[in-house]
Design a protein around this motif. Structure first.
Motif, PDB file in Angstrom:
ATOM      1  N   MET A  21      48.933  61.776  57.836  1.00 51.83           N
ATOM      2  CA  MET A  21      48.281  62.953  58.934  1.00 51.83           C
ATOM      3  C   MET A  21      48.802  64.293  58.696  1.00 51.83           C
ATOM      4  O   MET A  21      47.918  65.230  58.590  1.00 51.83           O
ATOM      5  N   SER A  22      49.840  64.438  58.036  1.00 48.13           N
ATOM      6  CA  SER A  22      50.363  65.985  57.844  1.00 48.13           C
ATOM      7  C   SER A  22      49.430  66.365  56.462  1.00 48.13           C
ATOM      8  O   SER A  22      49.272  67.726  56.682  1.00 48.13           O
ATOM      9  N   ALA A  23      49.493  65.757  55.575  1.00 51.27           N
ATOM     10  CA  ALA A  23      48.761  66.042  54.424  1.00 51.27           C
ATOM     11  C   ALA A  23      47.253  66.300  54.644  1.00 51.27           C
ATOM     12  O   ALA A  23      46.815  67.338  54.207  1.00 51.27           O
ATOM     13  N   ALA A  24      46.666  65.422  55.516  1.00 52.50           N
ATOM     14  CA  ALA A  24      45.226  65.453  55.706  1.00 52.50           C
ATOM     15  C   ALA A  24      45.044  66.573  56.562  1.00 52.50           C
ATOM     16  O   ALA A  24      43.892  67.293  56.175  1.00 52.50           O
ATOM     17  N   CYS A  25      45.643  66.993  57.504  1.00 53.38           N
ATOM     18  CA  CYS A  25      45.476  68.109  58.453  1.00 53.38           C
ATOM     19  C   CYS A  25      45.725  69.379  57.423  1.00 53.38           C
ATOM     20  O   CYS A  25      45.001  70.420  57.907  1.00 53.38           O
ATOM     21  N   ALA A  26      46.873  69.567  56.724  1.00 51.89           N
ATOM     22  CA  ALA A  26      46.946  70.712  56.109  1.00 51.89           C
ATOM     23  C   ALA A  26      45.847  70.901  54.979  1.00 51.89           C
ATOM     24  O   ALA A  26      45.486  72.065  54.959  1.00 51.89           O
ATOM     25  N   LEU A  27      45.352  70.038  54.265  1.00 52.88           N
ATOM     26  CA  LEU A  27      44.169  70.146  53.371  1.00 52.88           C
ATOM     27  C   LEU A  27      42.931  70.407  54.144  1.00 52.88           C
ATOM     28  O   LEU A  27      42.087  71.234  53.558  1.00 52.88           O
ATOM     29  N   ALA A  28      42.798  69.732  55.368  1.00 52.12           N
ATOM     30  CA  ALA A  28      41.316  70.025  56.022  1.00 52.12           C
ATOM     31  C   ALA A  28      41.461  71.672  56.468  1.00 52.12           C
ATOM     32  O   ALA A  28      40.500  72.255  56.510  1.00 52.12           O
ATOM     33  N   GLU A  29      42.643  72.087  56.904  1.00 49.52           N
ATOM     34  CA  GLU A  29      42.754  73.575  57.161  1.00 49.52           C
ATOM     35  C   GLU A  29      42.451  74.343  55.916  1.00 49.52           C
ATOM     36  O   GLU A  29      42.009  75.437  56.052  1.00 49.52           O
ATOM     37  N   ALA A  30      42.984  73.860  54.690  1.00 57.76           N
ATOM     38  CA  ALA A  30      42.769  74.514  53.542  1.00 57.76           C
ATOM     39  C   ALA A  30      41.162  74.624  53.108  1.00 57.76           C
ATOM     40  O   ALA A  30      40.996  75.255  51.914  1.00 57.76           O
ATOM     41  N   GLY A  31      40.431  73.771  53.787  1.00 60.51           N
ATOM     42  CA  GLY A  31      38.965  74.004  53.537  1.00 60.51           C
ATOM     43  C   GLY A  31      38.426  72.522  52.710  1.00 60.51           C
ATOM     44  O   GLY A  31      37.234  72.443  52.351  1.00 60.51           O
ATOM     45  N   LEU A  32      39.326  71.643  52.434  1.00 59.89           N
ATOM     46  CA  LEU A  32      38.779  70.475  51.772  1.00 59.89           C
ATOM     47  C   LEU A  32      38.269  69.541  52.690  1.00 59.89           C
ATOM     48  O   LEU A  32      38.568  69.444  53.781  1.00 59.89           O
ATOM     49  N   ARG A  33      37.371  68.761  52.127  1.00 62.26           N
ATOM     50  CA  ARG A  33      36.941  67.526  53.222  1.00 62.26           C
ATOM     51  C   ARG A  33      37.796  66.333  53.040  1.00 62.26           C
ATOM     52  O   ARG A  33      37.849  65.791  51.890  1.00 62.26           O
ATOM     53  N   VAL A  34      38.290  65.999  54.071  1.00 59.15           N
ATOM     54  CA  VAL A  34      39.475  64.821  53.900  1.00 59.15           C
ATOM     55  C   VAL A  34      39.145  63.665  54.768  1.00 59.15           C
ATOM     56  O   VAL A  34      38.717  63.768  56.094  1.00 59.15           O
ATOM     57  N   GLN A  35      39.263  62.411  54.235  1.00 60.20           N
ATOM     58  CA  GLN A  35      39.130  60.996  54.993  1.00 60.20           C
ATOM     59  C   GLN A  35      40.295  60.362  54.879  1.00 60.20           C
ATOM     60  O   GLN A  35      40.901  60.086  53.939  1.00 60.20           O
ATOM     61  N   LEU A  36      40.788  60.403  55.943  1.00 61.08           N
ATOM     62  CA  LEU A  36      42.259  59.710  56.387  1.00 61.08           C
ATOM     63  C   LEU A  36      41.937  58.040  56.493  1.00 61.08           C
ATOM     64  O   LEU A  36      40.986  57.748  57.314  1.00 61.08           O
ATOM     65  N   VAL A  37      42.498  57.479  55.911  1.00 66.25           N
ATOM     66  CA  VAL A  37      42.267  55.813  55.952  1.00 66.25           C
ATOM     67  C   VAL A  37      43.368  54.848  56.490  1.00 66.25           C
ATOM     68  O   VAL A  37      44.517  55.129  55.561  1.00 66.25           O
ATOM     69  N   GLU A  38      43.404  54.166  57.470  1.00 67.32           N
ATOM     70  CA  GLU A  38      44.484  53.755  57.970  1.00 67.32           C
ATOM     71  C   GLU A  38      44.146  52.272  58.364  1.00 67.32           C
ATOM     72  O   GLU A  38      43.211  51.868  58.876  1.00 67.32           O
ATOM     73  N   GLY A  39      45.100  51.355  57.948  1.00 69.74           N
ATOM     74  CA  GLY A  39      45.157  49.975  57.924  1.00 69.74           C
ATOM     75  C   GLY A  39      44.866  49.412  59.444  1.00 69.74           C
ATOM     76  O   GLY A  39      44.184  48.284  59.984  1.00 69.74           O
ATOM     77  N   ARG A  40      45.722  50.067  60.242  1.00 66.48           N
ATOM     78  CA  ARG A  40      45.770  49.510  61.670  1.00 66.48           C
ATOM     79  C   ARG A  40      44.615  50.212  62.748  1.00 66.48           C
ATOM     80  O   ARG A  40      44.033  50.859  62.040  1.00 66.48           O
ATOM     81  N   ARG A  41      44.733  49.688  64.103  1.00 65.08           N
ATOM     82  CA  ARG A  41      43.876  50.186  64.794  1.00 65.08           C
ATOM     83  C   ARG A  41      44.445  51.791  65.272  1.00 65.08           C
ATOM     84  O   ARG A  41      43.379  51.988  66.057  1.00 65.08           O
ATOM     85  N   PHE A  42      45.187  52.039  65.011  1.00 65.15           N
ATOM     86  CA  PHE A  42      45.902  53.312  65.378  1.00 65.15           C
ATOM     87  C   PHE A  42      46.642  54.246  64.413  1.00 65.15           C
ATOM     88  O   PHE A  42      47.114  53.574  63.563  1.00 65.15           O
TER      89      PHE A  42
END
Ligand SMILES: Cc1cc2nc3c(=O)[nH]c(=O)nc-3n(C[C@H](O)[C@H](O)[C@H](O)COP(=O)(O)OP(=O)(O)OC[C@H]3O[C@@H](n4cnc5c(N)ncnc54)[C@H](O)[C@@H]3O)c2cc1C
Length: 468
Positions: A21-42
């Protein structure tokens, strides 16, 4: 099915724990298009909450505490706008069986003396314990070489710690923060915890707890990514990944279809990373990484969740001395709108407690709780849950740093994150957040848009400014 990520540079982040989550949000803020993929329901991974079917309550898998020195975790919370949902305290109550209390916490003295007055007046320690603790903590003010191969246990024996100091401070507070036995902790990690929590400043040592269930806290991450053209795929397991050199893109195979992106961050726990390696393209360096991963070892944490028909204590939280249970958190007081009389007990680094049957574990926990809070004897237990996290954290024995890789992986455009990577921190949410920020920094650098994402450490205060 091919799920295309369409414009600009794209990233697939595998694993929706704090690191991912930390990586994804920092990269989204930097303007990259981010897809975060999680195995569980949450979201949340090892720090998450869910509806427990047995008690029909949303509970955290375990109380997660953070501290003022956890600057990257706080940076992540600030980024997604949830930092005001953390309740802070500067005091820690230690309770002896029988109920006698000692209150630790800062005074107005400058660091590193701020905690000394209350430590000196604590009933939990004899004069001999206090002298031993004072000697040892002063010794830790001297620099400890990062490559020291000494264990905390050996070092404490050399520094002649009393039984009280060992059991009530080193074992309970420090080993429990690092979630391992004294002989399995590398000295530099113990020194780091002592400095961070007790010496550098009162602000660094303050303890924070979420006032909402953990996964509710991370709803902010989901919204943050969506608002920046990214997204979160839940209940989606990553099964493998292939690299297409011709177009310089990854295809990540998931249980919901393939995902294409320019970059990949593998933000999985060490054992899940090890599993994924065999489903990645063969590359030089992958075998060495697998060998590094094989050196990690798990330690368990158990939590006992108890709902009573009446209030057991007015305290928000306490350290419980000389018993199997270590920490008490009064969730009805800590979490907003919780109601009822819900206490959570935490047992760190105890393989014997983790091996107990459910009934035996609950009976032991209740009997021990009554040693500290007599109201337990008259109260009716309305419902209970036991959560055993056998793979809670990785240990930090001497030599472990050689096994912790940086964010740079052996594959092109692929980066590693996770609390176990080389962050310099033990297995904590702060380590996970740091690893995510480091991986995000590495990608920004690679696309020619370098930026500082890692939040700086808090500056030591008082006399600690001159003690290195
Ligand atoms: C009981 C317990 C108590 C703890 N107490 C504290 C505490 O008080 N303070 C503190 O700072 N830390 C604490 N920790 C440690 C802290 O929770 C971890 O260090 C941190 O959450 C690790 O985050 P991570 O993102 O590196 O890994 P994880 O949280 O493990 O995240 C990895 C994610 O990857 C997902 N995943 C795995 N395989 C796949 C796959 N193939 N495809 C897609 N997704 C996959 C997992 O479901 C998970 O969500 C505790 C841990 C536990 C278990």
């Amino acid at each position: 099915m091919i799920l295309h990520q369409n414009s600009g540079k794209s990233v697939t982040v595998i694993g929706g724990g704090v690191a991912g989550m930390s990586a994804a949000c920092a990269l989204a803020e930097a303007g990259l298009r981010v897809q975060l993929v999680e195995g569980r329901r949450f979201l949340g991974g090892r720090a998450s909450s869910y509806l427990h079917p047995g008690v029909q309550e949303v509970i955290d898998n375990c109380q997660h505490a953070l501290f003022g020195c956890c600057t990257n975790q706080l940076g992540f919370y600030r980024r997604i706008g949830v930092e005001q949902k953390i309740h802070w305290t500067r005091e820690m109550t230690m309770i002896e069986p029988g109920g006698r209390r000692s209150l630790l916490g800062p005074s107005c003295l400058p660091a590193p003396l701020h905690d000394v007055p209350r430590l000196l007046s604590a009933h939990a320690f004899t004069l001999a314990d206090k002298l031993a603790l004072g000697r040892a903590i002063c010794a830790l003010l001297r620099p400890i070489p990062a490559d020291s191969t000494e264990s905390l246990g050996d070092w404490l024996r050399r520094h002649k710690q009393t039984k009280g100091a060992l059991n009530r401070f080193w074992r309970l507070v420090i080993a429990s923060a690092l979630n391992a036995e004294l002989d399995s902790i590398a000295l530099p990690y113990a020194a780091m915890v002592i400095r961070g929590l007790f010496l550098n400043s009162a602000e660094a040592g303050r303890m924070g707890m979420s006032t909402v269930p953990l996964s509710e806290l991370y709803a902010g991450a989901d919204d943050f990514l969506k608002a920046r053209g990214g997204g979160v795929l839940l209940s989606t397991r990553v099964e493998g990944a292939t690299w297409n050199e011709a177009v310089a893109q990854w295809t990540v195979q998931t249980s919901s279809g393939d995902l294409r992106s320019d970059f990949v961050i593998v933000a999985l726990p060490f054992e899940a990373t090890a599993k994924l390696l065999s489903h990645m393209p063969p590359v030089e360096g992958a075998e060495a990484l697998a060998e590094q991963l094989a050196r990690f070892e798990h330690w368990p944490i158990c939590s006992v969740h108890l709902w009573f028909d009446r209030e057991i204590t007015e305290l928000e939280h306490a350290v419980l001395l000389d018993r199997e249970i270590h920490w008490m958190y009064n969730q009805s007081r800590l979490q907003t709108g919780r109601g009822g009389h819900y206490l959570e007990l935490v047992v760190s680094a105890s393989r014997s407690f983790a091996a107990l049957e459910r009934k035996a574990a609950i009976e032991l926990a209740l009997a021990e709780l009554a040693d500290f809070f007599p109201r337990v004897k008259k109260a009716k237990l309305e419902k209970f849950a036991l959560v055993k996290e056998v793979r809670a954290t990785f240990g930090v024995p001497p030599g472990i740093d050689a096994a912790r890789p940086t964010a740079i992986s052996p594959w092109p455009n692929c980066f590693l994150a996770g609390d176990w990577t080389a962050t310099g921190w033990p297995s904590t949410m702060e380590s996970a957040a740091r690893s995510g920020h480091l991986a995000a920094e590495a990608i920004c650098k690679m696309i020619g848009e370098p930026r500082t994402i890692l939040d700086p450490d808090l500056k030591p205060q008082g006399w600690m400014r001159w003690i290195r």
